[in-house]
Design a protein around this motif. Structure first.
Motif, PDB file in Angstrom:
ATOM      1  N   ALA A 171      11.961  54.821  83.920  1.00 19.33           N
ATOM      2  CA  ALA A 171      12.276  53.674  83.067  1.00 19.33           C
ATOM      3  C   ALA A 171      12.518  54.111  81.635  1.00 19.33           C
ATOM      4  CB  ALA A 171      11.145  52.652  83.135  1.00 19.33           C
ATOM      5  N   ALA A 175      16.047  53.875  79.606  1.00 13.23           N
ATOM      6  CA  ALA A 175      16.142  53.177  78.325  1.00 13.23           C
ATOM      7  C   ALA A 175      16.733  54.086  77.252  1.00 13.23           C
ATOM      8  CB  ALA A 175      14.762  52.682  77.896  1.00 13.23           C
ATOM      9  N   ALA A 178      20.448  54.332  77.965  1.00 20.76           N
ATOM     10  CA  ALA A 178      21.141  53.089  77.624  1.00 20.76           C
ATOM     11  C   ALA A 178      21.350  52.948  76.123  1.00 20.76           C
ATOM     12  CB  ALA A 178      20.347  51.894  78.155  1.00 20.76           C
ATOM     13  N   ARG A 179      20.416  53.431  75.343  1.00 22.88           N
ATOM     14  CA  ARG A 179      20.519  53.356  73.882  1.00 22.88           C
ATOM     15  C   ARG A 179      21.231  54.568  73.286  1.00 22.88           C
ATOM     16  NH1 ARG A 179      17.646  49.406  71.384  1.00 22.88           N
ATOM     17  NH2 ARG A 179      15.991  48.308  72.524  1.00 22.88           N
ATOM     18  N   GLU A 197       7.564  46.487  78.955  1.00 21.87           N
ATOM     19  CA  GLU A 197       8.993  46.632  78.684  1.00 21.87           C
ATOM     20  C   GLU A 197       9.231  46.976  77.215  1.00 21.87           C
ATOM     21  OE1 GLU A 197       7.578  44.149  80.330  1.00 21.87           O
ATOM     22  OE2 GLU A 197       8.287  44.676  82.357  1.00 21.87           O
ATOM     23  N   ASP A 201      10.867  50.454  75.768  1.00 22.58           N
ATOM     24  CA  ASP A 201      12.060  50.427  74.930  1.00 22.58           C
ATOM     25  C   ASP A 201      11.804  50.971  73.524  1.00 22.58           C
ATOM     26  OD1 ASP A 201      13.639  49.368  76.917  1.00 22.58           O
ATOM     27  OD2 ASP A 201      13.476  47.300  76.222  1.00 22.58           O
ATOM     28  N   ALA A 205      11.051  55.432  75.284  1.00 20.61           N
ATOM     29  CA  ALA A 205      12.456  55.861  75.334  1.00 20.61           C
ATOM     30  C   ALA A 205      12.748  56.910  74.267  1.00 20.61           C
ATOM     31  CB  ALA A 205      13.385  54.663  75.155  1.00 20.61           C
TER      32      ALA A 205
END
Length: 237
Positions: A171, A175, A178-179, A197, A201, A205
């Motif tokens: 996860a 993240a 994705a960033r 979460e 994030d 991450a």
């Protein structure tokens, strides 16, 4: 990006320690007080080791034990989280009657009244402890000083609210991807870490991407604008 291992702190902090142990890893600002503190990966590891030794030796938590963490997005919270994971604990971010230990700020003590072991954090910039704590509550700032700054990690079944280590690493890595976070980034963030979460994030991450975090509490718009330049920020959350 880290690969899955048996321990979450090893997975996230290990690659950073190997690549750049001395460079800034977490820089914390509180714009309401003017506080600034910067920690390298090595310094974070020392704090995490002290916390892990406290968790194991002072509170006798076995690997797999559940630990409630009710703390704001703060550099000491990073040390607590990494220490709990190093000791093999599972972190939960809300009160849980099945937990064996809790790390909280003083204003959250009522939320963990039913948990057998509790450590309270002042989050004081100069390491000042808490006074007048209820009987049985440990002052983190005072107790942490006596614990060693080396620790051999323990494996664990779960790491973060029912997620095992592999799922949490996956996860965090997703993240980061994705960033677009990479090891060359200096990330500026004021995101909270109040849920799994949000923690993934806002913190994990960044660690998973090998980046450096500048975390700001009570952000002031003018100070944030200046900080982009002074802290050489490359991306903001």
């Amino acid at each position: 990006m880290p690969t899955s291992v048996d321990n979450l702190t090893d997975a996230l902090l290990g690659p950073v320690l190997a690549a750049d142990p001395a460079g800034p890893r977490v820089t914390y600002y509180d714009d309401a007080t003017g506080e600034r503190i910067e920690l390298s990966a090595s310094t974070l590891a020392n704090w995490a080791a002290k916390t892990a030794n406290m968790v194991r030796d002072e509170f006798a938590l076995e690997p797999g034990g559940k630990v409630v963490v009710l703390l704001p997005a703060h550099w000491q919270s990073v040390a607590v989280l990494l220490g709990v994971w190093w000791a093999g604990g599972e972190v939960v971010l809300s009160p849980d009657a099945d937990a064996e230990l809790a790390f909280v700020t003083a204003d959250r003590l009522d939320d963990v009244a039913d948990i057998p072991e509790v450590a309270a954090l002042s989050l004081d910039a100069f390491g000042k402890g808490l006074s007048d704590l209820p009987l049985g509550v440990t002052d983190y700032a005072t107790s942490i000083r006596v614990h060693g700054d080396q620790f051999r990690s323990n494996g664990a079944g779960y790491a973060l609210e029912g997620r095992d280590v592999a799922a949490t690493v996956a996860a965090a890595t997703a993240a980061a991807t994705a960033r677009g976070v990479t090891s060359s980034d200096r990330v500026l963030s004021s995101l909270p870490w109040d849920s799994a979460e949000e923690l993934i994030d806002g913190l994990l991450a960044v660690l998973a991407g090998g980046a450096s975090l500048v975390q700001v509490a009570h952000p002031d718009a003018e100070a944030i604008a200046r900080r982009v330049g002074t802290e050489k920020i490359t991306t903001q959350f």
